[in-house]
Design a protein around this motif. Structure first.
Motif: not given
Length: 967
Positions: A359-375
């Motif tokens: 999992p990513p480190a805690a931070g201030r960015i919210g990330l949404f993707t529709q593609s698992g590969a791009i995610g």
């Protein structure tokens, strides 16, 4: 008189809605088959609620009552029910009445309305949602007012009516409160509706991201498999709540464990509340799992299973539709199917319900993707560059929960400062634009749009049809404040800067470094991106880290710069070897310079060449963890307070209220707080990447300043809205084709004239004598033009003759045209009086079913069309929009005195744009207008040609009651 067809079951009234607590309910008309459901529902209502409904003790419904409440004509008598799991949880009914309050048929335009909500579901916003839907039904049936009689002690129901935002009157009669509501939507009712929508949808996302407990369905008994991987990731992330494994192949009875957690055959066997279920079983077994979850109170699902609409076959599409219907029937929301999963890094949650092992480190960015590969790629790239996330969602087919829902959540999420979205399709572009505009007013929204050039959404994504090109959509997103980038690399570059640095107050860029060549490359990149770079400061290759610190401190203190780019190449020793350890030392020196700099704060970025140690040291300091770059705080404030707090931040850009005005303003706007702490300096391996990210920040900051004062829609006293409406109604009539009708020349002239837009007359010239007669009527000099479709607006093909000052010139031009281009009946020539010289432009407006009404502007001619040099704005356009529309095309200098030419009357052009915007906004039946050419002279504008198409207006889903996309 209502026809029998209008009494048929109105299935278009069916809708799924999100309630205040984030759960869902289905609203539908009540039918004669609902008698048993109605009786069961009534039995579960308390005596007090029954008393409030009927003003007397009413323990049970009689057979006559049941018949009355289940038999409706869907015109004068309508009943709606809110259902969960197929059972009623609330009902609403209206009966049309006359002025004396007695039952009456149309054309009576008032109805009495009454609600009943099951006690267990009161406080969830059910009545408010039902009021929105019953009001929309009433308007459809030509009912303009509701009357309601409420006991004074029934404060909850009184509040439902008074908080709805409709114009209302209240009186006290015979011991009860009498309310009258005007059902015409108002700015306040729309603002209330959208604020409720935001709270409900944000809450539905919060229930998914912060569950109290999680069950993974489909955990294998042996290592390996998707379910086992998700369970392992949940445990490794340290999820703070109970975790359960579910596998229906486990032996009955006895206690089992998988990966050290309790394992059960079904969710029902767990015996404890489960908030979130991660479904990782084959698609054919998913319905059974969904039913198990729904019957035992699970609030949300993450469906990792594939085999749905992404397969491209009819069976997959059917399976996906059934999945959504089934989940919503139980009040659950879905991420997926075919999802990669969700992550929430909050310390009190630590949820990794995904296939990402790290999992990513805690931070201030919210990330949404529709593609698992791009995610996967984005998670890896952000991790490598030291960026932390607040939350991550990879939604797969996004059959239910979409990017719009997460924008609602991130808008006032105190843990998120920057929103990154990778989208392959937009299910509701009109809503997305509205939400993005509101969110961008308080925090940056960066979007990458995949599948730009194919024009088709990926398999599994339901999207509305659209006729406008991708470039237009991009322009409209930028108008909404979205930072629109082309690649995921650019998205990460921009996200790092925005999450770790203050916004620049202007485009002036200071450049300093130990390489003159790298400084010049940075200087050129700044010019390319429209920035204003200062002369690069060359510290020479002998510069020490302390030299960098001093130079950066001076640049930060210089009032002539708004941002600083630091360029660095490796130090070379006397023997030709690069010095070791200098990267870490330089990073420390740069952080010190930023930490000791006086206000106002400025963004700093670093461009490095082959200095891995510097990049690693800066990425360690560029942590976007909580406290590193917080731009929002948990406590919401009123919009005015938010603007003041942001304006008071040194070196920042005031957020201001959302530019959509009061109709989209929620009750509270998140407030930006402290600037980023020192040390958050993003590093880039190329000057172009750093400068492009910086340029996006500059443009976004400028948009934020303008969003604080979004402009106004001007009023014009000479506009005849009523006359235009009468003309439109006369032309369309009752039996108009859905494709619409193109107006004739006289009708176009009259309609546009009602809005103060004069179209210069053209007279047909089927013969030379007719051309001469037309010229005599209009007055010389004249123009002779062909109007055949293949020659229209194509002066490059020789179909236009100008400045014909006498009859002999006109006859000669007529003979020349017909000799070269064809017979008069083929050319369809016309004569038009000459107008003052100026710049030929094109103004258009069109209604697209996906994004709404769009106003477009560009210069006339093949060159502009070939280059796609056209600007676009959503309607209604403000005076600021019109000014930007004129100035945002690349050929705009031609309007402002390029190469010594006389500037043209751009204020008159902007007024024309605003008048056309008003016409299209106030009359949605005007689905397409083209003004071509529009000659903009030194004084005034002249519209030489115009076409208008009318059609029944497309449905405005954004103005109706709250609904989820239907399946």
């Amino acid at each position: 008189m209502q026809t029998s067809s209008e009494h048929a079951y109105p299935d278009h009234w069916e809708a799924d809605v999100v309630l205040r607590d984030g759960g869902t309910a289905r609203i539908r008309p009540i039918t004669v088959d609902d008698a048993d459901r109605l009786v069961s529902f009534y039995e579960q209502v308390s005596d007090e609620s029954k008393y409030y409904r009927f003003f007397a003790p009413y323990p049970r419904l009689s057979a006559k009552d049941v018949h009355r409440f289940t038999h409706h004509d869907y015109v004068d008598r309508v009943g709606l029910a809110a259902t969960v799991g197929g059972e009623f949880i609330a009902t609403v009914r209206y009966d049309r009445i006359d002025d004396d309050g007695r039952p009456a048929p149309a054309p009576a335009d008032e109805a009495e309305v009454a609600f009943l909500v099951q006690d267990a579901h009161q406080g969830r916003g059910v009545a408010s949602a039902l009021l929105e839907h019953i009001a929309a039904v009433a308007r459809e049936r030509d009912i303009r007012r509701f009357a309601a009689e409420v006991l004074p002690a029934n404060n909850k129901m009184i509040k439902v009516f008074t908080d709805a935002g409709y114009t209302q009157k209240r009186s006290f009669e015979d011991g009860s409160v009498r309310l009258h509501l005007d059902l015409e939507p108002t700015d306040r009712s729309l603002a209330v509706q959208r604020a409720r929508e935001q709270r409900a949808e944000a809450r539905s996302v919060q229930r998914l991201l912060a569950p109290g407990s999680v069950a993974v369905i489909g955990v294998g008994r042996t290592p390996g498999g998707v379910g086992r991987a998700v369970l392992r990731n949940l445990l490794d992330a340290g999820f703070t709540g109970p975790v359960y494994a579910v596998n229906n192949a486990l032996p009955e009875g006895g206690r089992a464990e998988l990966e050290g957690v309790p394992a059960f055959r079904s969710v029902g066997d767990i015996g404890e509340p489960v908030d979130l279920a991660v479904v990782a079983v084959p698609a054919e077994r998913v319905p059974e799992a969904v039913a198990d979850c729904g019957e035992h109170g699970v609030q949300g699902l993450v469906v990792l299973s594939a085999g749905y609409a992404e397969s491209g076959d009819a069976e997959g599409g059917r399976r996906q539709r059934e999945l959504v219907r089934q989940a919503r029937s139980y009040g659950m929301r879905i991420i997926g199917p075919n999802a990669f999963g969700i992550i929430n890094t909050a310390a009190d949650v630590r949820l990794n319900a995904s296939l990402a092992p790290q999992p990513p480190a805690a931070g201030r960015i919210g990330l949404f993707t529709q593609s698992g590969a791009i995610g996967i790629a984005l998670l890896a790239g952000l991790h490598r560059r030291g960026a932390g996330l607040s939350s991550f969602i990879s939604a797969g087919n996004r059959a239910d929960v979409s990017g719009n829902d997460f924008l609602q959540h991130w808008y006032d999420d105190p843990e998120t400062d920057v929103v990154l979205l990778y989208l392959e399709s937009m299910g509701n572009p009109r809503k997305f634009t509205r939400l993005a505009r509101r969110t961008a007013a308080v925090k940056p929204v960066v979007v990458v749009k995949g599948a730009r050039h194919t024009g088709s959404a990926p398999l599994g994504h339901r999207v509305p049809a659209t006729r406008i090109p991708h470039a237009t959509v991009s322009a409209l997103l930028r108008q909404a404040g979205v930072i629109r980038v082309d690649t995921v690399t650019e998205m990460v570059d921009a996200g790092l800067l925005l999450a770790g640095q203050p916004l620049p107050v202007g485009p002036r860029v200071a450049i300093l470094g130990n390489s003159e060549s790298l400084g010049l490359l940075t200087y050129d990149a700044c010019l390319t991106e429209g920035l204003r770079p200062l002369r690069p400061l060359d510290l020479t290759t002998s510069a020490t880290p302390d030299d960098f610190r001093v130079a950066l401190g001076k640049a930060l203190a210089d009032p002539l710069s708004d941002a600083v780019v630091v360029t660095a190449i490796p130090w070379v020793g006397e023997n030709g070897d690069t010095e070791s350890g200098e990267g870490e030392v330089l990073a420390a020196a740069l952080r010190t310079a930023v930490a000791t700099a006086a206000a106002p704060a400025k963004p700093v970025v670093v461009v490095h060449v082959e200095m891995g140690a510097l990049a690693e040291a800066l990425s360690a300091a560029t942590s976007t963890a909580p406290g590193a770059a917080s731009r929002t705080q948990a406590r919401p404030a009123e919009p005015e307070a938010g603007a003041a707090a942001e304006a008071g931040r040194a070196g920042s850009v005031p957020a201001g209220p959302p530019p959509t005005g009061p109709t989209s303003a929620p009750p509270a706007t998140p407030t930006p707080t402290e600037p980023p702490t020192p040390g958050n300096i993003p590093a880039y391996p190329a000057a172009e990447r750093a400068v492009r990210a910086l340029a996006e920040a500059v443009r976004y900051a400028q948009w934020r300043r303008q969003a604080a004062e979004p402009g106004r829609v001007p009023e014009y006293e000479d506009i005849d809205e009523g006359g235009a409406a009468a003309l439109i109604e006369r032309v369309l009539g009752d039996d108009v084709d859905e494709k619409g009708v193109t107006l004739g020349v006289d009708e176009v002239t009259e309609l546009l004239g009602r809005y103060g837009i004069e179209v210069r007359p053209t007279l047909p010239a089927p013969t030379p004598d007719a051309a001469v007669a037309a010229a005599a009527r209009l007055g010389y000099p004249v123009a002779l033009k062909t109007t055949a479709p293949h020659l229209r607006h194509r002066p490059d093909l020789g179909g236009v003759r100008l400045d014909l000052a006498a009859e002999d010139q006109l006859r000669a031009a007529y003979a020349e045209l017909t000799d070269v281009l064809g017979k008069p009946e083929e050319l369809q020539p016309v004569v038009q009086a000459m107008v003052p010289r100026g710049v030929d432009t094109v103004v258009r407006a069109a209604i697209d079913p996906a994004v709404g009404a769009v106003l477009s502007f560009g210069l006339a001619g093949a060159a502009s069309e070939l280059l796609g040099d056209t600007s676009h704005r959503l309607v209604p356009a403000t005076d600021r929009d019109a000014a930007e529309l004129v100035r945002s095309i690349r050929t705009a200098p031609l309007l402002f005195g390029w190469r010594g030419s006389a500037p043209v009357d751009t204020p008159a052009l902007e007024e024309l744009l605003l008048r056309l915007s008003r016409l299209v906004d106030e009359h949605p039946e005007v689905v397409a207008v083209s003004l071509e050419p529009v000659v903009v002279a030194s004084r005034g504008v002249c519209v030489l040609g115009a076409t208008v198409r009318l059609a029944p207006p497309p449905a405005r889903t954004d103005l109706g009651p709250r609904t989820l996309p239907s399946y």
